[in-house]
Design a protein around this motif. Structure first.
Motif, PDB file in Angstrom:
ATOM      1  N   UNK A  70      17.213  49.286   0.818  1.00 41.92           N
ATOM      2  CA  UNK A  70      17.966  50.339   1.504  1.00 41.92           C
ATOM      3  C   UNK A  70      16.960  51.165   2.293  1.00 41.92           C
ATOM      4  N   UNK A  71      17.449  52.026   3.153  1.00 46.71           N
ATOM      5  CA  UNK A  71      16.551  52.899   3.902  1.00 46.71           C
ATOM      6  C   UNK A  71      15.745  53.721   2.900  1.00 46.71           C
ATOM      7  N   UNK A  72      14.424  53.714   2.996  1.00 46.82           N
ATOM      8  CA  UNK A  72      13.645  54.523   2.059  1.00 46.82           C
ATOM      9  C   UNK A  72      14.093  55.990   2.090  1.00 46.82           C
ATOM     10  N   UNK A  73      13.895  56.697   0.980  1.00 46.42           N
ATOM     11  CA  UNK A  73      14.534  58.029   0.856  1.00 46.42           C
ATOM     12  C   UNK A  73      13.856  59.117   1.685  1.00 46.42           C
ATOM     13  N   UNK A  74      12.554  59.055   1.913  1.00 44.39           N
ATOM     14  CA  UNK A  74      11.802  60.102   2.629  1.00 44.39           C
ATOM     15  C   UNK A  74      12.035  61.473   2.005  1.00 44.39           C
ATOM     16  N   UNK A  75      12.149  61.517   0.662  1.00 47.45           N
ATOM     17  CA  UNK A  75      12.473  62.789   0.000  1.00 47.45           C
ATOM     18  C   UNK A  75      11.456  63.888   0.271  1.00 47.45           C
ATOM     19  N   UNK A  76      10.162  63.527   0.227  1.00 48.10           N
ATOM     20  CA  UNK A  76       9.135  64.570   0.408  1.00 48.10           C
ATOM     21  C   UNK A  76       9.208  65.144   1.832  1.00 48.10           C
ATOM     22  N   UNK A  77       9.429  64.256   2.814  1.00 47.11           N
ATOM     23  CA  UNK A  77       9.511  64.726   4.203  1.00 47.11           C
ATOM     24  C   UNK A  77      10.759  65.598   4.361  1.00 47.11           C
ATOM     25  N   UNK A  78      11.857  65.116   3.812  1.00 47.23           N
ATOM     26  CA  UNK A  78      13.117  65.862   3.953  1.00 47.23           C
ATOM     27  C   UNK A  78      12.972  67.269   3.359  1.00 47.23           C
ATOM     28  N   UNK A  79      12.366  67.341   2.169  1.00 50.75           N
ATOM     29  CA  UNK A  79      12.302  68.685   1.585  1.00 50.75           C
ATOM     30  C   UNK A  79      11.298  69.550   2.344  1.00 50.75           C
ATOM     31  N   UNK A  80      10.222  68.951   2.867  1.00 50.51           N
ATOM     32  CA  UNK A  80       9.263  69.757   3.637  1.00 50.51           C
ATOM     33  C   UNK A  80       9.890  70.273   4.936  1.00 50.51           C
ATOM     34  N   UNK A  81      10.743  69.459   5.544  1.00 55.89           N
ATOM     35  CA  UNK A  81      11.333  69.859   6.832  1.00 55.89           C
ATOM     36  C   UNK A  81      12.677  70.558   6.669  1.00 55.89           C
ATOM     37  N   UNK A  82      13.191  70.542   5.458  1.00 56.90           N
ATOM     38  CA  UNK A  82      14.498  71.168   5.219  1.00 56.90           C
ATOM     39  C   UNK A  82      15.654  70.393   5.825  1.00 56.90           C
ATOM     40  N   UNK A  83      15.548  69.060   5.850  1.00 59.51           N
ATOM     41  CA  UNK A  83      16.690  68.257   6.315  1.00 59.51           C
ATOM     42  C   UNK A  83      17.203  67.429   5.128  1.00 59.51           C
ATOM     43  N   UNK A  84      18.462  67.015   5.216  1.00 56.44           N
ATOM     44  CA  UNK A  84      18.984  66.349   4.021  1.00 56.44           C
ATOM     45  C   UNK A  84      19.386  64.889   4.245  1.00 56.44           C
ATOM     46  N   UNK A  85      19.539  64.436   5.472  1.00 55.41           N
ATOM     47  CA  UNK A  85      19.983  63.046   5.646  1.00 55.41           C
ATOM     48  C   UNK A  85      19.003  62.253   6.519  1.00 55.41           C
ATOM     49  N   UNK A  86      19.101  60.917   6.401  1.00 56.21           N
ATOM     50  CA  UNK A  86      18.253  60.039   7.222  1.00 56.21           C
ATOM     51  C   UNK A  86      18.620  60.166   8.700  1.00 56.21           C
ATOM     52  N   UNK A  87      19.896  60.460   8.953  1.00 53.35           N
ATOM     53  CA  UNK A  87      20.334  60.635  10.336  1.00 53.35           C
ATOM     54  C   UNK A  87      19.654  61.852  10.975  1.00 53.35           C
ATOM     55  N   UNK A  88      19.567  62.925  10.179  1.00 54.70           N
ATOM     56  CA  UNK A  88      18.888  64.131  10.702  1.00 54.70           C
ATOM     57  C   UNK A  88      17.413  63.830  10.976  1.00 54.70           C
ATOM     58  N   UNK A  89      16.816  63.044  10.074  1.00 46.80           N
ATOM     59  CA  UNK A  89      15.402  62.690  10.237  1.00 46.80           C
ATOM     60  C   UNK A  89      15.210  61.820  11.490  1.00 46.80           C
ATOM     61  N   UNK A  90      16.173  60.929  11.696  1.00 48.02           N
ATOM     62  CA  UNK A  90      16.152  60.079  12.896  1.00 48.02           C
ATOM     63  C   UNK A  90      16.185  60.971  14.148  1.00 48.02           C
ATOM     64  N   UNK A  91      17.001  62.013  14.105  1.00 45.79           N
ATOM     65  CA  UNK A  91      17.083  62.929  15.250  1.00 45.79           C
ATOM     66  C   UNK A  91      15.787  63.691  15.452  1.00 45.79           C
ATOM     67  N   UNK A  92      15.160  64.075  14.333  1.00 48.23           N
ATOM     68  CA  UNK A  92      13.873  64.781  14.429  1.00 48.23           C
ATOM     69  C   UNK A  92      12.888  63.906  15.200  1.00 48.23           C
ATOM     70  N   UNK A  93      12.860  62.596  14.859  1.00 49.59           N
ATOM     71  CA  UNK A  93      11.896  61.689  15.498  1.00 49.59           C
ATOM     72  C   UNK A  93      12.306  61.329  16.924  1.00 49.59           C
ATOM     73  N   UNK A  94      13.565  61.363  17.201  1.00 46.33           N
ATOM     74  CA  UNK A  94      14.032  61.081  18.561  1.00 46.33           C
ATOM     75  C   UNK A  94      13.705  62.224  19.501  1.00 46.33           C
ATOM     76  N   UNK A  95      13.716  63.439  18.947  1.00 46.13           N
ATOM     77  CA  UNK A  95      13.559  64.614  19.813  1.00 46.13           C
ATOM     78  C   UNK A  95      12.133  65.165  19.863  1.00 46.13           C
ATOM     79  N   UNK A  96      11.275  64.665  18.954  1.00 44.09           N
ATOM     80  CA  UNK A  96       9.881  65.148  18.952  1.00 44.09           C
ATOM     81  C   UNK A  96       9.235  64.779  20.282  1.00 44.09           C
ATOM     82  N   UNK A  97       8.449  65.667  20.847  1.00 43.74           N
ATOM     83  CA  UNK A  97       7.810  65.344  22.116  1.00 43.74           C
ATOM     84  C   UNK A  97       6.470  66.079  22.239  1.00 43.74           C
ATOM     85  N   UNK A  98       5.535  65.466  22.939  1.00 39.58           N
ATOM     86  CA  UNK A  98       4.270  66.158  23.234  1.00 39.58           C
ATOM     87  C   UNK A  98       4.082  66.111  24.751  1.00 39.58           C
TER      88      UNK A  98
END
Ligand SMILES: C[S@@+](CC[C@H](N)C(=O)[O-])C[C@H]1O[C@@H](n2cnc3c(N)ncnc32)[C@H](O)[C@@H]1O
Length: 334
Positions: A70-98
């Motif tokens: 299954x999709x790995x949980x990314x629990x440590x990242x989620x709690x550090x960033x304050x997000x709760x779902x993989x979809x939200x994390x996907x959005x974080x990575x889609x919108x990150x920019x430098x």
């Protein structure tokens, strides 16, 4: 799916079918696993699969496709960033920019591999994953899954003809599509297997499998050079790029070339075949590739009873540049 030289995605289902015919196979190894295409097919048919590859980025794909259920949980990242779902994390990575940095400079401004806006977003997602890694928030499986997902997403808007050995002079239609980070789909069916990274002979020597599958490198193309860019990104560390390299190879040369060249030769395949313990051996090989079939056939026959299947395989080029249309699948039973 990520475009990979020698990828067997189009023939994998058929080959897995004939490879498993007539025998009971509980365990299988794919010594030159690439993106894990055949491994996934074996896994879907209930086989416990071990895969291997010399390079880091195929290992990231294999780990995601063979080791995950299954999709790995990314629990440590989620709690550090304050997000709760993989979809939200996907959005974080889609919108990150430098705005700038080594990736944007080398692979967009200096060399037209990506449009500037896509390079900024790929670098943004890569920077975020690299930071999560440095912070110790990623398990090994999470790191590889994030990397494989990033590479698969970036490849969809790469301005290349397939490999990263060159970029196209003009912007290809797909390079103009906006980059979007998407999680790699996870194969849920079947047992979880193992993905080894390293030389096949070193990783698999003395191990026992019901079936050993070989799809070896078959011409002079050095995978580590043709795919330098995904391999560099998979390392999650900025590297210095050779300013005189047209396609932006890293300054520090990869050390894998000699292992790839060795694995192209018949003596290596014979040693591998003799060192791994198996009941059935399946070798997929193309007409006109490095080892002449007239040499390969008797060498395989020495290990047991040999049957041979021919399958049409389009889109493969031989060392002489001619199109080869036939793949041979050799099955050896002990
Ligand atoms: C023909 S490709 C396999 C493609 C794979 N079947 C697929 O569908 O994606 C050969 C693979 O062997 C790997 N390779 C080359 N030399 C190797 C070695 N000595 N040990 C392990 N893997 C090696 C290359 O990195 C490459 O991914």
């Amino acid at each position: 799916m990520f475009r990979y030289f020698g990828s067997k995605s189009s023939t994998a289902s058929f080959v897995a079918g004939i490879a498993l015919e007539g025998v009971q196979v509980r365990t299988a190894a794919d010594a030159f696993g690439g993106l894990g295409n055949i491994g996934v097919e074996f896994r879907a048919r209930g086989v416990e699969v071990s895969t291997c590859d010399l390079l880091g980025f195929p290992n990231a794909f294999q780990s995601s496709r063979i080791e995950c259920s299954r999709t790995p949980s990314f629990n440590a990242v989620k709690s550090a960033l304050g997000v709760s779902t993989s979809l939200e994390l996907e959005n974080v990575l889609s919108e990150a920019t430098v705005q700038s940095g080594w990736f944007v400079r080398e692979y967009s401004e200096t060399r037209q591999f990506f449009t500037q806006s896509n390079a900024r977003r790929i670098a943004g997602a890569w920077g975020a994953i690299s930071r999560w890694h440095r912070m110790g928030w990623l398990s090994e499986r999470e790191r590889k899954y994030a990397v494989a997902s990033l590479l698969n997403s970036a490849d969809k808007c790469a301005n290349t003809a397939g490999t990263y050995y060159a970029y196209l002079k003009n912007w290809h239609r797909k390079a103009l599509k906006p980059f979007q980070f998407q999680w790699l789909p996870i194969e849920v069916a079947g047992n979880r297997g193992r993905a080894f990274q390293g030389d096949a002979l070193t990783c698999l020597r003395d191990k026992q499998f019901d079936l050993l599958y070989l799809d070896p490198p078959y011409n002079n193309r050095d995978y580590s050079r043709y795919y330098h860019l995904p391999e560099t990104l998979a390392g999650l560390k900025a590297v210095r790029i050779d300013p005189s390299s047209k396609c932006g190879q890293p300054l520090r040369k990869s050390v894998q070339g000699p292992f790839i060249r060795k694995a192209m030769g018949l003596p290596y395949l014979e040693e591998l075949t003799a060192s791994v313990r198996w009941s059935r051996l399946v070798v997929q090989y193309a007409d006109g590739a490095h080892i002449a079939l007239a040499r390969l056939r008797p060498a395989l026959k020495a290990f047991g009873s040999l049957t041979e299947h021919k399958i049409p395989a389009l889109g493969y080029r031989t060392t002489s540049g001619a199109r080869a249309h036939t793949h041979h699948v050799f099955i050896v039973d002990r």
